[in-house]
Design a protein around this motif. Structure first.
Motif, mmCIF file in Angstrom:
data_model
loop_
_atom_site.group_PDB
_atom_site.id
_atom_site.type_symbol
_atom_site.label_atom_id
_atom_site.label_comp_id
_atom_site.label_asym_id
_atom_site.label_seq_id
_atom_site.Cartn_x
_atom_site.Cartn_y
_atom_site.Cartn_z
ATOM 1 N N UNK A 4 28.200 41.699 29.820
ATOM 2 C CA UNK A 4 27.453 41.744 28.550
ATOM 3 C C UNK A 4 25.951 41.970 28.749
ATOM 4 N N UNK A 5 25.412 41.692 29.956
ATOM 5 C CA UNK A 5 23.984 41.905 30.185
ATOM 6 C C UNK A 5 23.729 43.098 31.110
ATOM 7 N N UNK A 6 24.672 44.027 31.143
ATOM 8 C CA UNK A 6 24.573 45.113 32.127
ATOM 9 C C UNK A 6 23.346 45.993 31.895
ATOM 10 N N UNK A 7 22.945 46.167 30.630
ATOM 11 C CA UNK A 7 21.777 47.015 30.361
ATOM 12 C C UNK A 7 20.472 46.318 30.739
ATOM 13 N N UNK A 8 20.379 45.012 30.418
ATOM 14 C CA UNK A 8 19.143 44.282 30.711
ATOM 15 C C UNK A 8 19.000 43.936 32.190
ATOM 16 N N UNK A 9 20.136 43.638 32.836
ATOM 17 C CA UNK A 9 20.056 43.176 34.227
ATOM 18 C C UNK A 9 21.258 43.692 35.024
ATOM 19 N N UNK A 10 21.243 44.957 35.400
ATOM 20 C CA UNK A 10 22.398 45.540 36.118
ATOM 21 C C UNK A 10 22.680 44.865 37.455
ATOM 22 N N UNK A 11 21.638 44.404 38.163
ATOM 23 C CA UNK A 11 21.849 43.763 39.471
ATOM 24 C C UNK A 11 22.614 42.453 39.328
ATOM 25 N N UNK A 12 22.239 41.654 38.327
ATOM 26 C CA UNK A 12 22.937 40.393 38.097
ATOM 27 C C UNK A 12 24.369 40.651 37.663
ATOM 28 N N UNK A 13 24.566 41.703 36.880
ATOM 29 C CA UNK A 13 25.919 42.050 36.444
ATOM 30 C C UNK A 13 26.779 42.435 37.639
ATOM 31 N N UNK A 14 26.201 43.247 38.527
ATOM 32 C CA UNK A 14 26.938 43.651 39.726
ATOM 33 C C UNK A 14 27.332 42.430 40.565
ATOM 34 N N UNK A 15 26.400 41.500 40.718
ATOM 35 C CA UNK A 15 26.678 40.288 41.498
ATOM 36 C C UNK A 15 27.763 39.445 40.844
ATOM 37 N N UNK A 16 27.730 39.355 39.506
ATOM 38 C CA UNK A 16 28.737 38.570 38.789
ATOM 39 C C UNK A 16 30.123 39.172 38.948
ATOM 40 N N UNK A 17 30.207 40.490 38.845
ATOM 41 C CA UNK A 17 31.506 41.168 39.011
ATOM 42 C C UNK A 17 31.999 41.018 40.451
ATOM 43 N N UNK A 18 31.072 41.136 41.400
ATOM 44 C CA UNK A 18 31.439 40.978 42.815
ATOM 45 C C UNK A 18 32.010 39.582 43.074
ATOM 46 N N UNK A 19 31.408 38.580 42.487
ATOM 47 C CA UNK A 19 31.909 37.217 42.652
ATOM 48 C C UNK A 19 33.318 37.061 42.096
ATOM 49 N N UNK A 20 33.610 37.772 41.017
ATOM 50 C CA UNK A 20 34.974 37.726 40.460
ATOM 51 C C UNK A 20 35.977 38.305 41.459
ATOM 52 N N UNK A 21 35.600 39.397 42.122
ATOM 53 C CA UNK A 21 36.482 39.985 43.131
ATOM 54 C C UNK A 21 36.674 39.024 44.311
ATOM 55 N N UNK A 22 35.599 38.354 44.693
ATOM 56 C CA UNK A 22 35.684 37.387 45.786
ATOM 57 C C UNK A 22 36.673 36.272 45.427
ATOM 58 N N UNK A 23 36.593 35.793 44.210
ATOM 59 C CA UNK A 23 37.503 34.727 43.767
ATOM 60 C C UNK A 23 38.949 35.196 43.790
ATOM 61 N N UNK A 24 39.182 36.424 43.325
ATOM 62 C CA UNK A 24 40.547 36.944 43.305
ATOM 63 C C UNK A 24 41.088 37.168 44.712
ATOM 64 N N UNK A 25 40.197 37.529 45.621
ATOM 65 C CA UNK A 25 40.642 37.832 46.986
ATOM 66 C C UNK A 25 40.901 36.577 47.802
ATOM 67 N N UNK A 26 39.992 35.585 47.691
ATOM 68 C CA UNK A 26 40.062 34.450 48.595
ATOM 69 C C UNK A 26 40.576 33.157 47.954
ATOM 70 N N UNK A 27 40.243 32.950 46.716
ATOM 71 C CA UNK A 27 40.552 31.651 46.121
ATOM 72 C C UNK A 27 41.898 31.657 45.416
ATOM 73 N N UNK A 28 42.896 32.230 46.087
ATOM 74 C CA UNK A 28 44.277 32.252 45.600
ATOM 75 C C UNK A 28 45.206 32.040 46.791
#
Length: 260
Positions: A4-28
């Motif tokens: 939702x904040x991709x336009x204002x803060x693309x770097x934070x958005x990228x980091x947030x999405x990356x963390x979701x991938x990390x959770x799906x990969x490792x925390x299962x």
């Protein structure tokens, strides 16, 4: 929420999405989950248990004085049979049949008569069964010959390593080419040469030393009835086979075994 904040803060958005991938990969849950893992805290708890188990095993050797261990090989074969789907002509030759075929070769004569280590190839090696079995059966023959010649233990080991480096495998499917490398490692013979390429091709860029007429031993169980296999070969490679003159439709041709 992450986007939702991709336009204002693309770097934070990228980091947030990356963390979701990390959770799906490792925390299962996965194959190494000794407890039910569904969040970060449980992931690290499981890691502590896994680490304790590894430390319990780290002082034990699973290879004998000759550097080989059938247990590791058998374990790998079990996981391979259970975990790899075999289709499109890719059916692994059972180990007892591999062993019988290798035992039927005149290996003693090859070692005795040749001045240099025999060069061997499986041009459709799959998971590497023939390659590993050949290396295992050549080892005692070479060892016996060199012991009679008075060579020391380190010289014999160097000769065995050189022999294993003269064994080549070619595999067209990337997944199986990786499996064959792992298999060679599990059988304590990582020197075996493995090429990710089409065994019907006349040029293997990764291994230019693979040439027609340069091998002493050939043992293989090539794939059969793979529809459209000729479409993956270049015009130059197809022209190398006189059988190509009898093929009317490249898309429907499936006689893979005849070309091998």
């Amino acid at each position: 929420n992450s986007l939702r904040f991709i336009k204002q803060n693309p770097d934070a958005t990228q980091k947030a999405v990356w963390n979701l991938f990390i959770q799906q990969k490792f925390f299962t849950n996965n194959d190494f989950s000794l407890i039910d893992v569904h969040n970060e805290k449980l992931f690290y708890q499981n890691a502590e248990i896994l680490l304790k188990i590894l430390r319990m095993w780290q002082d034990y050797q699973l290879i004998d004085s000759q550097g080989s261990n059938q247990f590791l090989g058998d374990m790998f074969e079990f996981f391979l049979d259970q975990g790899v789907k075999q289709s499109e002509g890719q059916f692994f030759t059972p180990m007892p049949i591999c062993r019988f075929l290798i035992q039927s070769l005149p290996l003693v004569e090859q070692i005795t008569e040749l001045p240099a280590p025999p060069k061997a190839i499986d041009y459709a090696c799959g998971s590497g069964h023939f390659l590993n079995e050949l290396a295992l059966q050549l080892a005692p023959i070479i060892t016996q010959k060199l012991e009679k010649a008075g060579l020391e233990e380190h010289q014999i080991e160097q000769a065995l390593s050189e022999q294993r480096s003269k064994i080549y495998g070619i595999e067209k499917e990337y997944r199986l080419s990786k499996i064959s490398k792992v298999s060679a490692f599990m059988y304590q013979q990582p020197e075996i040469q493995l090429a990710y390429a089409d065994g019907l091709s006349q040029h293997i860029p990764e291994h230019p030393e693979i040439k027609n007429g340069s091998f002493n031993i050939l043992v293989a169980n090539p794939p059969y009835a793979v529809k459209g296999f000729l479409e993956t070969l270049s015009d130059e490679d197809r022209a190398h086979y006189t059988l190509s003159d009898n093929v009317k439709d490249l898309a429907t041709a499936s006689s893979t075994e005849n070309f091998f």
